[in-house]
Design a protein around this motif. Structure first.
Motif, PDB file in Angstrom:
ATOM      1  N   MET A  35      -5.570   8.936  -1.311  1.00  0.00           N
ATOM      2  CA  MET A  35      -5.188   7.568  -0.950  1.00  0.00           C
ATOM      3  C   MET A  35      -5.988   6.492  -1.692  1.00  0.00           C
ATOM      4  N   PRO A  36      -7.316   6.628  -1.837  1.00  0.00           N
ATOM      5  CA  PRO A  36      -8.037   5.590  -2.579  1.00  0.00           C
ATOM      6  C   PRO A  36      -7.553   5.454  -4.026  1.00  0.00           C
ATOM      7  N   THR A  37      -7.232   6.571  -4.649  1.00  0.00           N
ATOM      8  CA  THR A  37      -6.741   6.531  -6.034  1.00  0.00           C
ATOM      9  C   THR A  37      -5.381   5.851  -6.083  1.00  0.00           C
ATOM     10  N   LEU A  38      -4.493   6.217  -5.175  1.00  0.00           N
ATOM     11  CA  LEU A  38      -3.169   5.592  -5.136  1.00  0.00           C
ATOM     12  C   LEU A  38      -3.300   4.095  -4.894  1.00  0.00           C
ATOM     13  N   SER A  39      -4.135   3.727  -3.950  1.00  0.00           N
ATOM     14  CA  SER A  39      -4.358   2.324  -3.635  1.00  0.00           C
ATOM     15  C   SER A  39      -4.871   1.559  -4.855  1.00  0.00           C
ATOM     16  N   ARG A  40      -5.842   2.139  -5.540  1.00  0.00           N
ATOM     17  CA  ARG A  40      -6.437   1.496  -6.723  1.00  0.00           C
ATOM     18  C   ARG A  40      -5.396   1.357  -7.839  1.00  0.00           C
ATOM     19  N   LEU A  41      -4.618   2.413  -8.089  1.00  0.00           N
ATOM     20  CA  LEU A  41      -3.620   2.373  -9.156  1.00  0.00           C
ATOM     21  C   LEU A  41      -2.521   1.348  -8.875  1.00  0.00           C
ATOM     22  N   LEU A  42      -2.156   1.214  -7.601  1.00  0.00           N
ATOM     23  CA  LEU A  42      -1.109   0.258  -7.236  1.00  0.00           C
ATOM     24  C   LEU A  42      -1.657  -1.146  -7.017  1.00  0.00           C
TER      25      LEU A  42
ATOM     26  N   ASN B  86       7.651  -2.344  -9.389  1.00  0.00           N
ATOM     27  CA  ASN B  86       7.332  -3.731  -9.733  1.00  0.00           C
ATOM     28  C   ASN B  86       6.194  -3.821 -10.744  1.00  0.00           C
ATOM     29  N   LYS B  87       5.263  -2.891 -10.659  1.00  0.00           N
ATOM     30  CA  LYS B  87       4.127  -2.891 -11.597  1.00  0.00           C
ATOM     31  C   LYS B  87       4.435  -2.089 -12.860  1.00  0.00           C
ATOM     32  N   LYS B  88       5.671  -1.581 -12.922  1.00  0.00           N
ATOM     33  CA  LYS B  88       6.136  -0.820 -14.095  1.00  0.00           C
ATOM     34  C   LYS B  88       5.230   0.387 -14.393  1.00  0.00           C
TER      35      LYS B  88
ATOM     36  N   ASP C 247       4.490   4.050   4.177  1.00  0.00           N
ATOM     37  CA  ASP C 247       5.732   3.343   3.881  1.00  0.00           C
ATOM     38  C   ASP C 247       6.146   3.724   2.462  1.00  0.00           C
ATOM     39  N   LEU C 248       6.857   4.839   2.356  1.00  0.00           N
ATOM     40  CA  LEU C 248       7.195   5.398   1.049  1.00  0.00           C
ATOM     41  C   LEU C 248       8.079   4.467   0.229  1.00  0.00           C
ATOM     42  N   GLU C 249       8.979   3.754   0.886  1.00  0.00           N
ATOM     43  CA  GLU C 249       9.842   2.822   0.151  1.00  0.00           C
ATOM     44  C   GLU C 249       9.014   1.665  -0.420  1.00  0.00           C
ATOM     45  N   LYS C 250       8.077   1.167   0.358  1.00  0.00           N
ATOM     46  CA  LYS C 250       7.210   0.080  -0.119  1.00  0.00           C
ATOM     47  C   LYS C 250       6.350   0.567  -1.290  1.00  0.00           C
ATOM     48  N   ILE C 251       5.812   1.768  -1.172  1.00  0.00           N
ATOM     49  CA  ILE C 251       4.994   2.333  -2.248  1.00  0.00           C
ATOM     50  C   ILE C 251       5.809   2.450  -3.527  1.00  0.00           C
ATOM     51  N   LYS C 252       7.034   2.928  -3.404  1.00  0.00           N
ATOM     52  CA  LYS C 252       7.909   3.057  -4.575  1.00  0.00           C
ATOM     53  C   LYS C 252       8.196   1.689  -5.188  1.00  0.00           C
ATOM     54  N   GLN C 253       8.478   0.687  -4.346  1.00  0.00           N
ATOM     55  CA  GLN C 253       8.768  -0.652  -4.854  1.00  0.00           C
ATOM     56  C   GLN C 253       7.564  -1.257  -5.566  1.00  0.00           C
TER      57      GLN C 253
ATOM     58  N   ALA D 217       5.030   4.260 -14.515  1.00  0.00           N
ATOM     59  CA  ALA D 217       5.902   5.427 -14.587  1.00  0.00           C
ATOM     60  C   ALA D 217       5.445   6.480 -13.584  1.00  0.00           C
ATOM     61  N   ILE D 218       6.415   7.171 -13.029  1.00  0.00           N
ATOM     62  CA  ILE D 218       6.086   8.199 -12.040  1.00  0.00           C
ATOM     63  C   ILE D 218       5.229   9.295 -12.672  1.00  0.00           C
ATOM     64  N   GLU D 219       5.442   9.569 -13.952  1.00  0.00           N
ATOM     65  CA  GLU D 219       4.643  10.571 -14.660  1.00  0.00           C
ATOM     66  C   GLU D 219       3.177  10.137 -14.727  1.00  0.00           C
ATOM     67  N   GLU D 220       2.964   8.861 -15.029  1.00  0.00           N
ATOM     68  CA  GLU D 220       1.612   8.312 -15.134  1.00  0.00           C
ATOM     69  C   GLU D 220       0.882   8.398 -13.791  1.00  0.00           C
ATOM     70  N   LEU D 221       1.558   8.001 -12.744  1.00  0.00           N
ATOM     71  CA  LEU D 221       0.954   8.028 -11.414  1.00  0.00           C
ATOM     72  C   LEU D 221       0.694   9.464 -10.973  1.00  0.00           C
ATOM     73  N   SER D 222       1.632  10.333 -11.256  1.00  0.00           N
ATOM     74  CA  SER D 222       1.490  11.737 -10.887  1.00  0.00           C
ATOM     75  C   SER D 222       0.267  12.363 -11.547  1.00  0.00           C
ATOM     76  N   LEU D 223       0.103  12.142 -12.821  1.00  0.00           N
ATOM     77  CA  LEU D 223      -1.051  12.695 -13.539  1.00  0.00           C
ATOM     78  C   LEU D 223      -2.362  12.079 -13.060  1.00  0.00           C
TER      79      LEU D 223
END
Length: 103
Positions: free
Chosen positions: A52-59, A17-19, A7-13, A21-27
């Protein structure tokens, strides 16, 4: 499980919401520039299952919550033990386990 069921829209939201930055998440996900992850979030590129585990943990969100509600996650082996001994939840865990064992 196809990764286009994220759910890309949910992931973006969640990220906004957690502020985060896309640069931070990308790195943090191992991309060299902001565009690596930005292409994922816009649906132009698939997110590899091992990230996915990293994305999940970061979000701060369980992996299952990052998928669309109509995704069929039932019956999947969603846990994987990483080389450092940690356990995470990830789609395609069998593939990830093989990668870990080959390191």
């Amino acid at each position: 499980m196809k990764l286009d069921e994220l759910d890309l829209e949910k992931i973006k939201q969640i990220r906004l919401n957690k502020k985060i930055a896309i640069e931070e998440l990308s790195l943090a996900l191992g991309y060299k520039t902001r565009y690596g992850y930005q292409h994922v979030e816009k649906g132009r590129r698939k997110l590899p299952a091992f990230k996915m585990p990293t994305l999940s943990r970061l979000l701060g969100t369980p992996i299952d919550d990052l998928y669309k509600k109509n995704s069929n996650l039932a019956g999947m082996d969603k846990s994987v033990k990483y080389c450092d001994g940690s356990l995470e939840s990830v789609p395609n865990a069998r593939e990830e386990r093989t990668k870990c064992e080959n390191l």
